[in-house]
Design an enzyme around this catalytic site. Structure first.
Site, PDB file in Angstrom:
ATOM      1  N   VAL A 166      85.029   4.216  42.016  1.00 11.16           N
ATOM      2  CA  VAL A 166      86.134   3.674  41.363  1.00 11.16           C
ATOM      3  C   VAL A 166      87.106   4.783  41.251  1.00 11.16           C
ATOM      4  O   VAL A 166      88.570   4.318  40.806  1.00 11.16           O
ATOM      5  CB  VAL A 166      86.071   3.467  39.912  1.00 11.16           C
TER       6      VAL A 166
ATOM      7  N   LYS B  13      76.140   8.988  43.479  1.00 16.03           N
ATOM      8  CA  LYS B  13      75.082   8.157  43.169  1.00 16.03           C
ATOM      9  C   LYS B  13      74.202   8.341  44.479  1.00 16.03           C
ATOM     10  O   LYS B  13      72.753   8.106  44.382  1.00 16.03           O
ATOM     11  CB  LYS B  13      75.059   6.583  42.896  1.00 16.03           C
TER      12      LYS B  13
HETATM   13  N1  GLN Z   1      82.259   6.570  35.892  1.00 16.47           N
HETATM   14  C1  GLN Z   1      82.022   5.304  36.064  1.00 16.47           C
HETATM   15  C2  GLN Z   1      81.273   4.561  35.270  1.00 16.47           C
HETATM   16  O1  GLN Z   1      79.998   5.274  35.250  1.00 16.47           O
HETATM   17  C3  GLN Z   1      81.661   5.369  37.496  1.00 16.47           C
HETATM   18  C4  GLN Z   1      81.642   3.770  38.058  1.00 16.47           C
HETATM   19  C5  GLN Z   1      82.077   3.436  39.461  1.00 16.47           C
HETATM   20  O2  GLN Z   1      82.461   4.494  40.318  1.00 16.47           O
HETATM   21  N2  GLN Z   1      81.684   2.405  39.860  1.00 16.47           N
HETATM   22  O3  GLN Z   1      81.496   3.770  34.756  1.00 16.47           O
END
Ligand code: GLN
Length: 306
Positions: free
Chosen positions: A260, A68
């Site tokens: 995550v 992001k």
């Molecule tokens: N792929 C995950 C989602 O969009 C990414 C979330 C994260 O890294 N917090 O839910």
């Protein structure tokens, strides 16, 4: 005298061991659930090009929400301050995929690092690029000098198969007029950006852009204005860790971003970028050992932005 980074990284790795087993590896898709919990790497690079690493610092993993920051940098460069008409700048205090706040705030996400905000940013990229997926990778290749960094297509596919909440977020924002492209097109780019695989070493190198006030240290190429870089760093500090951003600022005190997949990257403006990877997450979706390691890093080096 610069700090003795090798011995500091050793000390961190030694102490961080006691944190194993306190978190849970992300299990919403099989490709992430299979990653061994005991993976642990740290990489640090200074804007002068000195590099230090420990453990699994060269192994690639799923960068997930760290992506992001890259998409925001691209969108901010293209849209300038107009971007903030469609996405806010306040910490959310809510989980990264919360729908509740979005309803109260009529489809304008709190910030670009919660999923809703990142999805708007992705929509912006669709406006500017015929092939945003290629543009995102090209940007990362420019930042790292590593042209083989790529999407993990298995992760991207699983993201799509399980991405009901993200689909709900985009649909909801579309009904409020804050998404301009098709829901499917936005989700496709978003699921791919989450699947990008990079190592700690590559992440630290890429984030030197933000440590070096918007120019790539290795080449001198200016990507963002100084003001834009400063603003992105402010957003990382206030919003980079979802509903744990306050605690991270308190314990570590650096702008950064988590994902995550268990990665965290943080920067010290004018000095360095540091990336940590350990897949076990706490209840906020942030790496347990990653936070511990960075807390120790700022404590042992005495470095801080405050
Ligand atoms: N792929 C995950 C989602 O969009 C990414 C979330 C994260 O890294 N917090 O839910």
């Amino acid at each position: 005298m610069p700090p003795d980074y090798p011995s500091i990284l050793n000390e961190i790795a030694e102490a961080a061991k006691s944190e194993f087993g306190k978190g849970k590896v992300a299990n919403y898709i099989p490709a992430l659930a299979q990653v061994p919990a005991e993976k642990f790497g740290i990489a640090l690079e200074t804007i002068r090009g000195e590099q230090f690493g420990w453990g699994d610092s060269e192994e690639r993993f799923s960068i997930q929400s760290i992506s992001k920051v890259f998409t925001l940098a691209l969108a901010f460069r293209l849209e300038g301050e107009n971007l903030w008409k469609r996405v806010g700048l306040e910490p959310s205090g809510n989980p990264f995929n919360s729908l509740v706040q979005l309803e109260y705030e009529q489809g304008i996400p709190r910030n670009p690092f919660i999923n809703a905000g990142a999805l708007v940013v992705t929509d912006v990229l669709l406006e500017h690029y015929a092939d945003p997926k290629a543009a995102i990778l090209e940007f990362i290749h420019t930042l790292t000098g590593q042209n083989d960094i790529a999407y993990d297509l298995e992760v991207a596919r699983s993201e799509r198969e399980t991405g009901y909440t993200n689909a709900a977020l985009v649909n909801f924002m579309k009904s409020h007029g804050n998404i301009r492209h098709s829901v499917a097109a936005v989700l496709d780019v978003y699921f791919h950006q989450c699947s990008i695989a990079m190592s700690c070493r590559e992440l630290a190198r890429a984030f030197l852009l933000f440590a070096n006030h918007g120019a790539i240290p290795a080449t001198g190429e200016r990507i963002l204005t100084k003001s834009q870089a400063k603003r992105l760093n402010a957003i990382m500090l206030t919003c980079g860790f979802y509903d744990e951003a306050g605690e991270f600022a308190f314990a570590v005190g650096l702008p950064g971003k988590s994902g995550v997949g268990g990665g965290i990257v943080a920067i010290i403006p004018g000095e360095l970028a540091i990336a940590v990877w350990s897949p076990e997450l706490n209840e906020h979706g942030n790496s347990v050992l990653g936070i511990k390691a960075l807390e120790m890093f700022t404590t042992l080096t005495g470095m801080s932005i405050f």
